[in-house]
Design an enzyme around this catalytic site. Structure first.
Site, PDB file in Angstrom:
ATOM      1  N   GLU A   3       0.809  -1.227   0.000  1.00  0.00           N
ATOM      2  CA  GLU A   3       0.000   0.000   0.000  1.00  0.00           C
ATOM      3  C   GLU A   3       0.844   1.279   0.000  1.00  0.00           C
ATOM      4  O   GLU A   3       0.523   2.234   0.697  1.00  0.00           O
ATOM      5  CB  GLU A   3      -0.932   0.010   1.227  1.00  0.00           C
ATOM      6  CG  GLU A   3      -1.891  -1.164   1.244  1.00  0.00           C
ATOM      7  CD  GLU A   3      -2.663  -1.298   2.553  1.00  0.00           C
ATOM      8  OE1 GLU A   3      -3.830  -1.685   2.480  1.00  0.00           O
ATOM      9  OE2 GLU A   3      -2.085  -1.041   3.626  1.00  0.00           O
TER      10      GLU A   3
HETATM   11  C1  TNX Z   1      -4.398  -4.146   4.563  1.00  0.00           C
HETATM   12  S1  TNX Z   1      -2.774  -6.465   4.131  1.00  0.00           S
HETATM   13  C2  TNX Z   1      -3.147  -3.877   5.086  1.00  0.00           C
HETATM   14  C3  TNX Z   1      -3.020  -3.445   6.481  1.00  0.00           C
HETATM   15  C4  TNX Z   1      -4.345  -3.348   7.179  1.00  0.00           C
HETATM   16  C5  TNX Z   1      -5.217  -4.498   6.745  1.00  0.00           C
HETATM   17  C6  TNX Z   1      -6.524  -4.557   7.451  1.00  0.00           C
HETATM   18  C7  TNX Z   1      -1.701  -5.403   4.024  1.00  0.00           C
HETATM   19  C8  TNX Z   1      -0.448  -5.816   3.493  1.00  0.00           C
HETATM   20  N1  TNX Z   1      -1.985  -4.150   4.418  1.00  0.00           N
HETATM   21  O1  TNX Z   1      -2.330  -2.201   6.526  1.00  0.00           O
HETATM   22  O2  TNX Z   1      -4.121  -3.398   8.550  1.00  0.00           O
HETATM   23  O3  TNX Z   1      -5.453  -4.394   5.366  1.00  0.00           O
HETATM   24  O4  TNX Z   1      -7.219  -5.720   7.110  1.00  0.00           O
END
Ligand code: TNX
Length: 513
Positions: free
Chosen positions: A325
């Site tokens: 992300e």
């Molecule tokens: C996505 S999964 C994220 C996290 C959040 C999560 C909540 C991932 C690699 N990143 O930053 O905590 O969703 O479900």
């Protein structure tokens, strides 16, 4: 009495011989070959808790003949405080022997239960430990008196080498005691990796030499989602956790999330921002807004210090660099960053794991992308596999322990849908992604993000029973798995968890005992 195959994860091969049951009685001892004493201690502890009997651990000299039950053979190692106690020769129920033999792989084992003795054989202490986790499930939950082990032979070995769970210490900090209790709870399902998500926008939870404000500020009061989860691990406290896990054959995988998810680091050290200006602490659940500055050398000095320190504190092979992300980084900047940082992980002797976004760059075949989305395919991951990489499978709609069980679950998120036990169980990691077949799967991990969690009890409720399903997905051959059988075996775990102090969700799909 339980059947020989009534364990989780279900073993690869089970041959019951009902007439050959073994009784653990007051005279039963554990006999450990050289190198097996530490695992024998784990077994003896479980035997004592289940029966109230002394269950002494006795040693055995290398190459000595099979000892006669009730007599000390080779060297003998009574427990502290029990120097004079020996199995009662008038009522000996035989021994449980732990020893080594080839042919079982890194974690496989053979378990033979006969009326006169139990033999546990493996190639490694990890294999013996796996066998002990199987044996423990035959013992009564807690109690006093004789315990009967079902007769027959189990030959077992894992489908995948990496079987993981992840705890998010950044959004809510879990104390070392809480993490230890989590380790105890996962190890009984043969989970062998604990991924610790140590840093994120809302907190920084591992002390790093030379950068004290990371934890003074990033682990201080008011950190975490809603400011409800302060705390951090000192370097020594982390090392103790790593050792505790290793004693249970669990390898800690530390994650430092970058180049995004770094707001807490930037609050502590404004020079890590693009323009050096101070940023405000954040306690909300938003993602994708922070980024390290990929054009400044200072960034790489920081990253190298962190990687070097974390690598030095971590005996395990893997170091997780996050990479998810990174919406505030830009595609070209993201590539620049990974091309600088992946070699640093190798420089300090570790293999990098990254969330599957890292597959946007061409990866060396030693790097492990961790697939987490719900999409039916992923071109980057497929390309990485074609280039020789192995993958950790964590599809959110099957493995995310922070997803709600049902629409009205009080805890958890639902962006990947609801995740009941059936969904967590009923999938095959080798057919989940096109281009990622059996041999490309290093293993399976179930992440527990902690935005909605406020206590260990919350974490346990989200983890169990679903992690038991994921553990069987990751350990057992696909052909040996069966939902009807699993839900019956899982039902028996209710009283066991209760006795262990582990809170679990009483999923309506399971006929709980
Ligand atoms: C996505 S999964 C994220 C996290 C959040 C999560 C909540 C991932 C690699 N990143 O930053 O905590 O969703 O479900």
């Amino acid at each position: 009495m339980r059947g020989l195959g009534d364990v989780i994860p279900v073993p690869a091969r089970v041959r019951p011989v009902p007439a050959a049951a073994f009784t653990v009685g007051p005279g039963t001892a554990v006999r450990a070959a050289p190198g097996a004493a530490a695992v024998a201690d784990h077994l003896a502890e479980a035997l004592r808790a289940a029966t109230g009997y002394p269950a002494p651990v006795l040693g055995e000299a290398a190459g000595s003949p099979a000892p006669v039950p009730g007599e000390a053979a080779g060297f003998s190692r009574p427990l502290p405080g029990e120097a004079a106690r020996r199995p009662d020769p008038r009522r000996s129920e035989g021994e449980i022997r732990l020893g080594f033999e080839d042919g079982h792989g890194d974690e496989g084992y053979r378990l033979d239960v006969r009326a006169d003795a139990v033999t546990v054989a493996a190639q490694t202490p990890a294999g013996l430990f796996a066998a002990v986790q199987t044996l423990r499930q035959f013992l009564p939950v807690a109690g006093a008196g004789d315990a009967v082990l079902p007769g027959g032979r189990i030959e077992d070995r894992p489908r995948y080498a990496y079987r993981g769970a992840m705890l998010d210490l950044a959004r809510h900090f879990f104390t070392p005691d809480e993490v230890r209790s989590f380790i105890d709870a996962i190890a009984q399902f043969k989970i062998n990796h604990l991924h610790l998500h140590l840093t994120d926008d809302q907190g920084w939870r591992l002390e790093i030499a030379g950068w004290p404000r990371l934890t003074e500020v990033g682990g201080g009061p008011g950190t975490g989602v809603d400011g409800a989860g302060p705390g951090f691990l000192t370097a020594a406290g982390y090392a103790e956790l790593v050792a505790y896990a290793a004693d249970r054959f669990v390898t800690v995988v530390p994650e430092i999330d970058m180049p995004g998810h770094v707001n807490a680091a930037q609050v502590a050290y404004p020079e890590l921002t693009r323009d050096g200006a101070a940023v405000a602490p954040r306690h909300d659940r938003a993602v994708g807004y922070s980024s390290l500055c990929v054009d400044r050398e200072q960034t790489y000095a920081f990253v190298e210090d962190v990687i070097r320190e974390v690598a030095a504190l971590t005996p395990g092979l893997y170091l997780h660099i996050g990479g998810d992300e990174a919406d505030a980084t830009g595609a070209e900047a993201y590539r620049t960053f990974l091309h600088r940082v992946l070699p640093l992980v190798a420089k300090y002797g570790k293999r990098a794991i990254g969330w599957h976004e890292v597959a946007a760059v061409e990866l060396p075949d030693t790097v492990v992308p961790q697939f987490w989305r719900t999409a039916a395919d992923d071109a980057g991951v497929a390309r990485a596999v074609a280039g020789g990489c192995q993958v950790i499978m964590s599809p959110a709609d099957r493995t995310y322990l922070d997803m709600k069980y049902e629409a009205d679950s009080p805890l958890g998120l639902d962006w990947a849908g609801t995740l009941d036990v059936t969904r967590a169980y009923d999938w095959d990691p080798a057919t989940r992604l096109p281009g990622v077949g059996e041999r490309a799967v290093l293993g399976v991990e179930a992440p527990l993000w902690s935005e909605t969690l406020r206590s260990l009890t919350d974490a346990q409720t989200m983890t169990f029973p679903r992690l038991a399903a994921i553990a069987e997905v990751a350990w057992s051959p696909q052909a040996a798995r069966d939902w009807e059988s699993f839900r019956r075996r899982l039902a028996a775990f209710g009283p066991r968890w209760t006795a262990q102090g582990v809170t679990y969700h009483r999923s309506p799909e399971i006929p709980w005992a």
